[in-house]
Design a protein around this motif. Structure first.
Motif, PDB file in Angstrom:
ATOM      1  N   ILE A 184       0.854  -1.209   0.000  1.00 12.08           N
ATOM      2  CA  ILE A 184       0.000   0.000   0.000  1.00 12.08           C
ATOM      3  C   ILE A 184       0.881   1.247   0.000  1.00 12.08           C
ATOM      4  O   ILE A 184       0.639   2.186  -0.748  1.00 12.08           O
ATOM      5  CB  ILE A 184      -0.949  -0.016   1.214  1.00 12.08           C
ATOM      6  CG1 ILE A 184      -1.993  -1.115   1.059  1.00 12.08           C
ATOM      7  CG2 ILE A 184      -1.637   1.351   1.379  1.00 12.08           C
ATOM      8  CD1 ILE A 184      -2.834  -1.349   2.293  1.00 12.08           C
ATOM      9  N   SER A 187       2.461   1.911  -3.350  1.00 12.02           N
ATOM     10  CA  SER A 187       1.531   2.398  -4.379  1.00 12.02           C
ATOM     11  C   SER A 187       1.234   3.886  -4.248  1.00 12.02           C
ATOM     12  O   SER A 187       0.734   4.509  -5.170  1.00 12.02           O
ATOM     13  CB  SER A 187       0.232   1.593  -4.324  1.00 12.02           C
ATOM     14  OG  SER A 187      -0.474   1.865  -3.138  1.00 12.02           O
ATOM     15  N   TYR A 188       1.525   4.475  -3.074  1.00  9.18           N
ATOM     16  CA  TYR A 188       1.327   5.913  -2.900  1.00  9.18           C
ATOM     17  C   TYR A 188       2.634   6.596  -3.134  1.00  9.18           C
ATOM     18  O   TYR A 188       2.976   7.601  -3.159  1.00  9.18           O
ATOM     19  CB  TYR A 188       0.757   6.228  -1.504  1.00  9.18           C
ATOM     20  CG  TYR A 188      -0.691   5.876  -1.381  1.00  9.18           C
ATOM     21  CD1 TYR A 188      -1.665   6.673  -1.978  1.00  9.18           C
ATOM     22  CD2 TYR A 188      -1.087   4.754  -0.711  1.00  9.18           C
ATOM     23  CE1 TYR A 188      -2.998   6.343  -1.869  1.00  9.18           C
ATOM     24  CE2 TYR A 188      -2.433   4.417  -0.601  1.00  9.18           C
ATOM     25  CZ  TYR A 188      -3.371   5.231  -1.181  1.00  9.18           C
ATOM     26  OH  TYR A 188      -4.701   4.904  -1.090  1.00  9.18           O
TER      27      TYR A 188
END
Length: 188
Positions: A184, A187-188
């Motif tokens: 996560i 992905s940012y």
């Protein structure tokens, strides 16, 4: 005789001519509850404390947080203190309100603390409050103390097996949470 006769489930079944052995086995949903308890323990222990090993260094790398290793360590210290010190109070909460309400309050604290960490925390003091206090108390209420109390209340003969199953489910969280949180974060 100053003690009223027991009106437990067994007495009801006996009066109706039913076998207590079959009725209790048929209606026992402790194993299903055990999986739910294990999942709560997985979320409260694996994703909070172990997941912090992925998220907190990213916060430290963010220059706007003004956080160094000492302040990050202070957050972990506060986290551990807020797990141990209120444990007797959490035990009293369980006694007064029951395991279900304790799991609910703990889960709500986990959600609030997680949302604060994700969207609101921009300073070290915010980190100390959200991670060190709110997530810590939430993980304790939705985790170890309530899990052990619930398993002990539901299981007598197979208590050790049930406790190990719940603990293993929680340990799976420690294995998968860093991978999930890291993917996560990337992905940012």
């Amino acid at each position: 005789r100053d003690v009223a006769p027991s009106r437990g489930l067994g007495d009801v079944y006996k009066r109706q001519g039913l076998s207590t052995m079959n009725a209790e086995k048929k209606n026992f949903y402790g194993w299903i509850l055990l999986v739910a308890i294990g999942i709560m323990f997985l979320c409260s222990s694996g994703f909070i404390l172990v997941g912090a090993s992925v998220v907190n260094p990213l916060m430290m790398a963010d220059s706007s947080m003004n956080m160094n290793a000492t302040l990050m360590g202070l957050g972990f210290t506060l986290f551990v203190l807020c797990q141990g010190i209120p444990a007797p109070l959490i035990g009293q909460f369980i006694t007064k309100y029951g395991q279900k309400k304790t799991f609910i309050v703990g889960g709500l604290l986990l959600i609030i603390g997680g949302l604060l960490m994700a969207f609101v925390v921009k300073t070290t003091i915010g980190y100390l409050i959200a991670f060190g206090v709110i997530l810590s108390i939430g993980s304790q209420m939705a985790g170890q103390v309530t899990m052990q109390t619930s398993v002990s209340a539901w299981f007598v003969q197979k208590r050790a097996l049930a406790m190990s199953i719940a603990t293993v489910i929680g340990a799976i969280g420690s294995f998968i949470s860093p991978r999930i949180l890291n993917s996560i974060a990337v992905s940012y």
